[in-house]
Design an enzyme around this catalytic site. Structure first.
Site, PDB file in Angstrom:
ATOM      1  N   CYS A   1       0.805  -1.222   0.000  1.00  0.00           N
ATOM      2  CA  CYS A   1       0.000   0.000   0.000  1.00  0.00           C
ATOM      3  C   CYS A   1       0.834   1.267   0.000  1.00  0.00           C
ATOM      4  O   CYS A   1       0.292   2.370  -0.134  1.00  0.00           O
ATOM      5  CB  CYS A   1      -0.960  -0.007   1.188  1.00  0.00           C
ATOM      6  SG  CYS A   1      -2.237  -1.271   1.074  1.00  0.00           S
TER       7      CYS A   1
ATOM      8  N   HIS B   1      -9.243   4.188  -1.657  1.00  0.00           N
ATOM      9  CA  HIS B   1      -7.895   3.622  -1.578  1.00  0.00           C
ATOM     10  C   HIS B   1      -7.550   2.772  -2.802  1.00  0.00           C
ATOM     11  O   HIS B   1      -7.479   1.548  -2.722  1.00  0.00           O
ATOM     12  CB  HIS B   1      -7.778   2.794  -0.301  1.00  0.00           C
ATOM     13  CG  HIS B   1      -6.413   2.217  -0.062  1.00  0.00           C
ATOM     14  ND1 HIS B   1      -5.251   2.819  -0.491  1.00  0.00           N
ATOM     15  CD2 HIS B   1      -6.031   1.063   0.577  1.00  0.00           C
ATOM     16  CE1 HIS B   1      -4.216   2.076  -0.120  1.00  0.00           C
ATOM     17  NE2 HIS B   1      -4.660   1.003   0.507  1.00  0.00           N
TER      18      HIS B   1
END
Length: 393
Positions: A84, A337
């Site tokens: 991430c 996201h």
């Protein structure tokens, strides 16, 4: 010997798509949109770009992911992945290449097209191992932060849930002010508390959105900023801490903190010369993949004393008008996201805030900002921190 990139590199332009369910757009479309905005913001021509980095977890392979849609003229393009923190990692690589003098102007793009992939945000393929690593979803892993925190600091589960709901409420309040956020609607705390469970004690509103999107930056050396019309934002620190696999093997680990965050923060503050982040920073964008993650991050990064973060959340310390606004753009929770884009999206918000382009979420005269990504699990992850400033120091 550890050194610092302090004030050696500047961002002179940024771009970002809206985040959300972009069924009508391809990965190429998102890359073109974000890169075009960054190039226009920087006041450069595409021909000025010497090299590019593309960050994506699973929406393309090799440098052709960027070179094909942008039709670059056989430039060196590097594809980067670091969970991430992928977008931030692409940015870090570009900054060091420019600072080293290998290139004068670099383009960085982070992109992810999650919706078309069928990626749900709950289940992903685990990397090969020896069979001892737990097979667990992301919500399940980060839900493990909450019960130990509640117990250690004397919160009943009901009160703890209210603290987590306050985190989600704040980020939805901010996202409602952001025209590029995935979720642009305020959500009452009562609705958050009554939402269906995903991984106890986390409900639906404790989890960040799964989205498509892209973000981009143009990076140059500080000594060259006057050659361009774009307004510069200076890089004060870049720090990455990578877990070494010992997290679950250490008996003293109690799931109320994330070691990699602490290590990355200490190094970033050293590079930037920061001794009191709460007083010196004007805003922070942190990796609120789940609400307890933001709570723990605020303590790991020194915004709250250990065990006091839950009180600071309830007191509004991190609200838009608080002592230190955290996730003024809505964060992962509300902005969404798309994994490869999130780190650059955070920098995009700081850039907007510095140059008074943040609309009705604009902060008063911010000059120093922090962005934070993490990828992995609480006991073993990649943690990235950048610190950027409006002025040279």
């Amino acid at each position: 010997m550890k050194k610092s990139i302090h004030d050696q590199v500047a961002i002179i332009g940024m771009g970002c798509t809206s985040f959300g369910e972009h069924w009508e757009k391809s990965t190429d479309d998102l890359i073109i949109e974000a890169a075009a905005e960054a190039i226009e913001c920087a006041g450069i021509e595409p021909s000025h770009i010497d090299a590019a980095w593309i960050g994506t977890m699973d929406s393309g392979y090799a440098g052709m992911t960027l070179a094909t849609p942008l039709k670059t003229d056989y430039l060196p393009v590097t594809r980067v992945e670091n969970m991430c923190a992928t977008g931030s990692e692409a940015f870090r690589n570009a900054c060091y290449a420019v600072a080293a003098g290998a290139y004068d102007v670099a383009l960085v793009v982070g992109v992810e097209k999650l919706k078309d992939s069928g990626y749900s945000g709950l289940v992903i393929n685990s990397q090969p191992g020896d069979g001892t690593f737990p097979n667990i979803t992301a919500p399940g892993a980060f839900a493990l932060l909450a019960p130990p925190y509640f117990q250690k600091y004397g919160l009943e589960k009901k009160q703890g849930k209210e603290v987590l709901a306050r985190v989600a409420w704040k980020n939805h309040q901010n996202g409602a002010k952001n025209p590029k956020a995935q979720f642009q609607k305020e959500v009452p705390i009562e609705t958050i508390l009554k939402a269906p469970l995903v991984a106890d004690p986390l409900g639906v509103f404790d989890c960040s959105g799964v989205a498509d999107g892209a973000a981009a930056a143009i990076v140059v050396r500080t000594e060259d900023v006057n050659k361009f019309s774009g307004r510069p934002m200076y890089v004060k620190a870049l720090s990455v801490a990578v877990g070494n696999g010992n997290g679950l093997l250490q008996s003293d680990y109690d799931f109320t903190y994330i070691r990699e965050n602490q290590k990355a923060a200490a190094e970033a503050y050293r590079q930037a010369g920061i001794t009191n982040p709460l007083k010196e920073l004007d805003l922070a964008e942190v990796h609120d993949c789940f609400t307890p993650t933001e709570l723990v991050i605020c303590e790991d990064l020194g915004f709250s004393e250990r065990g006091e973060g839950w009180k600071d959340v309830l007191n509004g310390k991190f609200d838009l008008n608080g002592v230190l606004p955290v996730n003024p753009d809505g964060g992962l929770k509300s902005f969404g996201h798309p994994i490869g884009a999130s780190g650059l999206r955070m920098l995009y918000e700081v850039y907007l805030q510095f140059f008074e382009r943040a609309g009705n979420r604009q902060l008063p005269n911010p000059k120093l900002g922090l962005t934070h990504n993490l990828g992995g699990y609480p006991w073993q992850c990649v943690s990235f921190i950048s610190i950027v400033g409006k002025e040279l120091t």
